[in-house]
Design a protein around this motif. Structure first.
Motif, PDB file in Angstrom:
ATOM      1  N   TRP A  36      13.938   7.180 -15.527  1.00 56.49           N
ATOM      2  CA  TRP A  36      14.022   6.061 -14.836  1.00 56.49           C
ATOM      3  C   TRP A  36      14.266   4.710 -15.125  1.00 56.49           C
ATOM      4  N   ARG A  37      14.858   3.797 -14.478  1.00 59.89           N
ATOM      5  CA  ARG A  37      15.251   2.448 -15.077  1.00 59.89           C
ATOM      6  C   ARG A  37      14.384   1.299 -14.293  1.00 59.89           C
ATOM      7  N   ILE A  38      13.729   0.724 -14.979  1.00 58.99           N
ATOM      8  CA  ILE A  38      12.874  -0.414 -14.325  1.00 58.99           C
ATOM      9  C   ILE A  38      13.764  -1.388 -13.684  1.00 58.99           C
ATOM     10  N   THR A  39      13.731  -1.812 -12.359  1.00 56.26           N
ATOM     11  CA  THR A  39      14.550  -2.425 -11.693  1.00 56.26           C
ATOM     12  C   THR A  39      13.959  -3.868 -11.400  1.00 56.26           C
ATOM     13  N   ALA A  40      12.404  -3.881 -11.346  1.00 52.99           N
ATOM     14  CA  ALA A  40      12.024  -5.207 -11.036  1.00 52.99           C
ATOM     15  C   ALA A  40      10.265  -4.891 -11.619  1.00 52.99           C
ATOM     16  N   LEU A  41       9.925  -6.043 -12.044  1.00 53.87           N
ATOM     17  CA  LEU A  41       8.361  -6.009 -12.201  1.00 53.87           C
ATOM     18  C   LEU A  41       7.770  -7.133 -11.750  1.00 53.87           C
ATOM     19  N   ASP A  42       7.102  -7.049 -10.806  1.00 53.77           N
ATOM     20  CA  ASP A  42       6.318  -8.025  -9.862  1.00 53.77           C
ATOM     21  C   ASP A  42       7.320  -8.993  -9.281  1.00 53.77           C
ATOM     22  N   GLU A 104       6.011  -5.816 -21.851  1.00 51.36           N
ATOM     23  CA  GLU A 104       5.781  -4.424 -22.154  1.00 51.36           C
ATOM     24  C   GLU A 104       4.145  -4.350 -22.052  1.00 51.36           C
ATOM     25  N   ALA A 105       3.230  -5.367 -22.368  1.00 50.91           N
ATOM     26  CA  ALA A 105       1.843  -5.205 -21.987  1.00 50.91           C
ATOM     27  C   ALA A 105       1.657  -5.214 -20.456  1.00 50.91           C
ATOM     28  N   ALA A 106       2.665  -5.672 -19.639  1.00 52.49           N
ATOM     29  CA  ALA A 106       2.206  -5.494 -18.245  1.00 52.49           C
ATOM     30  C   ALA A 106       2.555  -4.164 -17.744  1.00 52.49           C
ATOM     31  N   VAL A 107       3.570  -3.768 -18.375  1.00 51.53           N
ATOM     32  CA  VAL A 107       4.126  -2.354 -18.020  1.00 51.53           C
ATOM     33  C   VAL A 107       3.029  -1.356 -18.248  1.00 51.53           C
ATOM     34  N   GLN A 108       2.599  -1.304 -19.453  1.00 52.12           N
ATOM     35  CA  GLN A 108       1.457  -0.413 -19.964  1.00 52.12           C
ATOM     36  C   GLN A 108       0.280  -0.309 -19.345  1.00 52.12           C
ATOM     37  N   ALA A 114      -3.743   3.755 -12.872  1.00 50.51           N
ATOM     38  CA  ALA A 114      -4.044   4.546 -11.671  1.00 50.51           C
ATOM     39  C   ALA A 114      -2.969   3.983 -10.392  1.00 50.51           C
ATOM     40  N   PRO A 115      -1.820   3.383 -10.500  1.00 54.73           N
ATOM     41  CA  PRO A 115      -1.079   2.684  -9.521  1.00 54.73           C
ATOM     42  C   PRO A 115      -0.810   3.707  -8.680  1.00 54.73           C
ATOM     43  N   ARG A 116      -0.538   3.382  -7.063  1.00 54.36           N
ATOM     44  CA  ARG A 116      -0.266   4.384  -6.073  1.00 54.36           C
ATOM     45  C   ARG A 116       1.506   4.536  -6.148  1.00 54.36           C
ATOM     46  N   PRO A 130      -3.256  -3.322  -7.395  1.00 58.79           N
ATOM     47  CA  PRO A 130      -3.505  -4.320  -6.588  1.00 58.79           C
ATOM     48  C   PRO A 130      -3.076  -5.976  -6.755  1.00 58.79           C
ATOM     49  N   ASP A 131      -2.726  -5.812  -8.302  1.00 60.49           N
ATOM     50  CA  ASP A 131      -1.835  -7.132  -8.743  1.00 60.49           C
ATOM     51  C   ASP A 131      -0.794  -7.083  -9.491  1.00 60.49           C
TER      52      ASP A 131
END
Length: 492
Positions: A36-42, A104-108, A114-116, A130-131
């Motif tokens: 999978w390619r990360i397309t967006a973070l937050d 990197e820290a945010a992704v890890q 346990a994200p949905r 949640p955040d």
């Protein structure tokens, strides 16, 4: 849990083992497996690495691997209940500065929280906490020839846990964290403040149901008390789990996830399991018309099987509560009267079953079914004659798939020869170590054999602590370790 640094970083770089039931669709997580390619973070497009590579994540049967612009990382994980339950990430240790370190820290952190899982089509999804929110787009499938670690059946195992719901255990004054012990049809959860007991069922590969029945509390400090009670609430009901190649476990369900390790016992329990056994609830003497009941005699490193009509014998190693056998080839060949022989009993004993203790006996379990054995006495005198000593000059012809030879050389050296290559290294006796009698340490594996899926299991069988049994006639041999068993013939 160092396997993540070694094994799952390979995944990251590529991005850039009671009766089991058929696996369910959710247990295999077929929709999540892949690259999978990360397309967006937050809500923002991710920052590409300095080398221009896009941040990516790979999900396989046992966990995840990834690259978020700086280091490769990976951890255990599984999809269940509409969530991705992930363990802590292991990572290379290169400091890259901002914005790479923060990304990197945010992704890890998200993967271990346990994200949905929110699907936005067959090949697009979002992992949502949640955040935090991580959006992904599938770029391809996993390699077909990848190595997959099967879920370990829980019967006869013990597990020591170190984290609950993404938080490490901190219990002041405790000598160890929670330990789960699973026997024939009972389980025990030990924490510093309470002991919980109950029944359990293996509902499929990597799927188990725990049914607590009673708990015993002990005097404890408030911090440890709260954590012990949290464990007793988390470890119940329908749970799923995955295992890493070195016995790591991630156990999840009901919004909780636990990370732990297999308690290695090797064949240290072989003497305690030795004895004479009959099928629990088997035919009465009158039903057998006076014939002797089917019986298994299990010694520390040999077995003698009477199926009610014929006798079979050979080598036996109960390693990590799995019974590995190598028949000597000596067996009687009587014509059995109908119903005289117990074919199911014989089939179960010879199916490399796992062993669980039950009151007064053992429960043997394998994909072929399960059978309960009642202990009828001690091992009779005169059984044995098996040696566990390796000597320079021994040469074994390996009988398993792919074949090859194992030579024991002077100077505590060994040479494993396979059609694909040669692996050499050192070996030493391992007295007092629960994992086995001999420790093999290859200098380096034959690279060609590592690339062949058919040759790889034999290569790994001679890695780490391995138990050895050589027949009384010095003709056959059995090797058993954490990667399974190898049958062999000792050349004279």
């Amino acid at each position: 849990m160092m396997f993540r640094f070694a094994a799952l970083l390979l995944v990251a770089s590529a991005c850039s083992s009671a009766p089991s039931q058929p696996a369910s669709r959710e247990a295999a997580s077929p929709d999540l497996l892949g690259k999978w390619r990360i397309t967006a973070l937050d809500g923002r497009a991710p920052v590409a690495g300095r080398d221009g590579r896009s941040p990516v994540i790979t999900f396989d049967e046992n966990g995840y691997g990834g690259y978020a612009g700086c280091n490769g990382f990976g951890g255990q994980g599984l999809a269940h209940e509409g969530r991705f339950y992930g363990g802590f990430a292991m990572s290379t240790a290169m400091a890259c500065g901002q914005p790479f370190d923060g990304q990197e820290a945010a992704v890890q952190r998200l993967l271990a929280g346990a994200p949905r899982v929110q699907w936005r089509g067959a090949d697009r999804l979002a992992l949502v906490a949640p955040d935090q929110r991580l959006e992904l787009e599938r770029t391809g499938p996993l390699p077909r020839d990848r190595s997959v670690t099967p879920a370990i059946p829980l019967i006869g195992t013990a597990w020591s846990f170190g984290a609950l719901d993404g938080r490490p255990i901190e219990m002041p004054g405790a000598r160890s964290g929670p330990t789960l012990t699973v026997e024939g049809d009972r389980f025990t959860l030990e924490t510093p403040c309470l002991t919980m007991k109950g029944s359990w069922t293996q509902t499929g590969p990597g799927a188990v149901t725990l049914r607590p029945e009673r708990s015993i509390s002990r005097t404890c400090n408030p911090i440890s008390r709260g954590q012990s009670e949290a464990w007793s609430q988390a470890m119940r009901g329908a749970l799923r789990y995955s295992n890493g190649p070195n016995g790591e476990m991630l156990l999840a369900g009901g919004g909780h996830w636990m990370v732990g390790d297999l308690v290695r016992r090797g064949s240290s329990e072989a003497a305690a399991l030795a004895g004479r056994y009959e099928v629990e609830g088997g035919p009465a003497p009158a039903q057998r018309e006076g014939a002797k009941a089917a019986e298994l005699i299990l010694t520390r490193n040999a077995y003698y099987l009477w199926d009610g009509c014929n006798r079979t014998e050979g080598l036996a190693i109960p390693f990590e509560r799995q019974l590995f056998l190598h028949g000597s080839g000596l067996t009687t060949l009587a014509n059995c009267l109908p119903g005289r022989d117990d074919a199911h009993f014989k089939r179960m004993v010879l199916a490399e079953p796992r062993i669980g203790r039950i009151p007064g006996g053992l429960l043997l379990s394998s994909p072929a079914g399960a059978i309960r054995l009642r202990r009828t006495g001690d091992v009779p005198p005169g059984t044995g004659g098996v040696t566990t000593r390796l000597l320079p000059g021994m040469r074994f012809t390996l009988l398993d798939e792919g074949g090859g030879t194992l030579a024991i050389l002077p100077g505590s050296r060994f040479r494993l020869t396979q059609p694909c290559g040669v692996t050499q290294g050192r070996w030493r006796a391992a007295p007092g170590e629960p994992d086995g009698a001999v420790r093999f340490g290859p200098d380096r594996p034959a690279e060609a054999c590592e690339r062949e899926s058919a040759a790889r299991p034999l290569q790994r069988a001679f890695l780490g602590n391995v138990d050895v049994a050589i027949g009384p006639n010095r003709d056959i041999a059995l090797f058993a370790g954490r990667f399974g068993a190898v049958r062999a013939r000792l050349e004279r």
